[in-house]
Design a protein around this motif. Sequence first.
Motif, short mmCIF file in Angstrom:
data_model
loop_
_atom_site.label_atom_id
_atom_site.label_comp_id
_atom_site.label_asym_id
_atom_site.label_seq_id
_atom_site.Cartn_x
_atom_site.Cartn_y
_atom_site.Cartn_z
N GLY A 9 30.10 36.02 32.30
CA GLY A 9 30.92 37.17 31.92
C GLY A 9 31.26 37.10 30.44
O GLY A 9 32.31 37.59 30.00
N SER A 78 33.89 35.74 34.68
CA SER A 78 33.69 36.93 35.50
C SER A 78 32.43 36.76 36.31
O SER A 78 31.40 36.32 35.80
CB SER A 78 33.59 38.18 34.62
OG SER A 78 33.29 39.31 35.40
N ALA A 80 31.33 39.47 38.05
CA ALA A 80 31.36 40.88 38.42
C ALA A 80 30.13 41.61 37.93
O ALA A 80 29.41 41.15 37.05
CB ALA A 80 32.61 41.54 37.85
N GLU A 84 35.48 43.67 33.31
CA GLU A 84 36.71 43.33 34.03
C GLU A 84 37.71 42.76 33.04
O GLU A 84 37.36 41.93 32.22
CB GLU A 84 36.40 42.30 35.11
CG GLU A 84 37.61 41.89 35.93
CD GLU A 84 37.20 40.92 37.02
OE1 GLU A 84 38.06 40.60 37.86
OE2 GLU A 84 36.06 40.47 37.04
N LYS A 151 37.58 38.10 45.64
CA LYS A 151 38.03 36.97 44.81
C LYS A 151 38.33 35.75 45.68
O LYS A 151 38.03 34.61 45.29
CB LYS A 151 39.28 37.36 44.02
CG LYS A 151 39.02 38.31 42.88
CD LYS A 151 38.37 37.61 41.71
CE LYS A 151 38.34 38.51 40.48
NZ LYS A 151 37.71 37.85 39.32
#
Length: 357
Positions: A9, A78, A80, A84, A151
């Motif tokens: 990330g 991250s 994701a 984020e 999470k």
Amino acid sequence: MGNVVVVTGAAGSIGRRVVDDVASDRLVRRVVAVDRAGMASSTPGSTHRAEVRSVPFALDDPRLAGAVAGATEVILVSAASGPELDGTGGAEVDLDGVSALLGVLGDVDTLEHMVVVSSGLVYGSSPDNPLPLTERVRARPDPEVPAAVAKAELEHRVRRWAVQHQVPCTVLRPSVVVAPENARWLGRSPWSSAGLQVAGAEPPVQFLHVDDLVTAVAAVRRSRPDAVVNVAPDGWITADERRALKGPAARVRLPRAVAVGVARLGRGLRVDWGDPSAVIASAAPWVLANDRLKATGWRPTHTSEEAFVVVDPGGPWSRLTPRDRQTLALGSLGVAVATALGVVLAVVQRLRRAGRR
């Protein structure tokens, strides 16, 4: 030789800051910045600064194996599929990608420590949450907040892997993370007492400045606790204090089921009526104890009030101190009440005159 630190990330708002901080560590030789968006690589300068090698791969890219070879630390900022920042897990968590990355890391015998940036939301959005939440409280993510569930699963997978491979793993659970980049989001969110909210719910909240999250990562990199660690400022902000700091703002307060339904409808129609997850989570008391992190020597540099004011996207209002904001907000409230009473008295007097005629 120096350490080799992998940061996932890395191109995100938090990730860029973490990469910059890690690269300035004299014990680090190279930072492997993993992010599909890619970022600028760099070579060491005259003053100490580690090499930054950008790796524009997804977490499940088979080429990642060569990039992470020889890593001594991994920081999952991250996991994701999109940007984020706010700490609440605003983007989808790529759990399959994480599993693929863990499979690759299983062949890295130089790994000494892992850090996972999770979210305090894994504690759940229950109205009976203790104040504050300590790391001893069991995680019970709200099934209506998908990012919190994801999470919690992220934590489970990484910690299970870490135990199996005997690698110390620190799981960071931050409160709501704010920075100038997410000022627009915060200004419209129920976390800041604006927008769509659950009627009758006025819990306290904590705002963590992004710089304090970055220094928290640095603190656990040094101390390497094999544990869950909350990241939060000292204390919290009450609902009244938030409104005073926020000032005049559009607010719609509805029963919980109605508020969530309206938020979901707005999301489906791509209308900015509020994120259902934020509506649900912000209706519960959700503040974290930071004693375990402070035991490492970490100290927050911003209070919740300061972090909130730094990112509040107001005009002249945003340049006032928290105390000045509160004074003006309370003064405005008094003026509004006085005006309303004046209108009521005027109407009553008119009705009396009409009755005399």
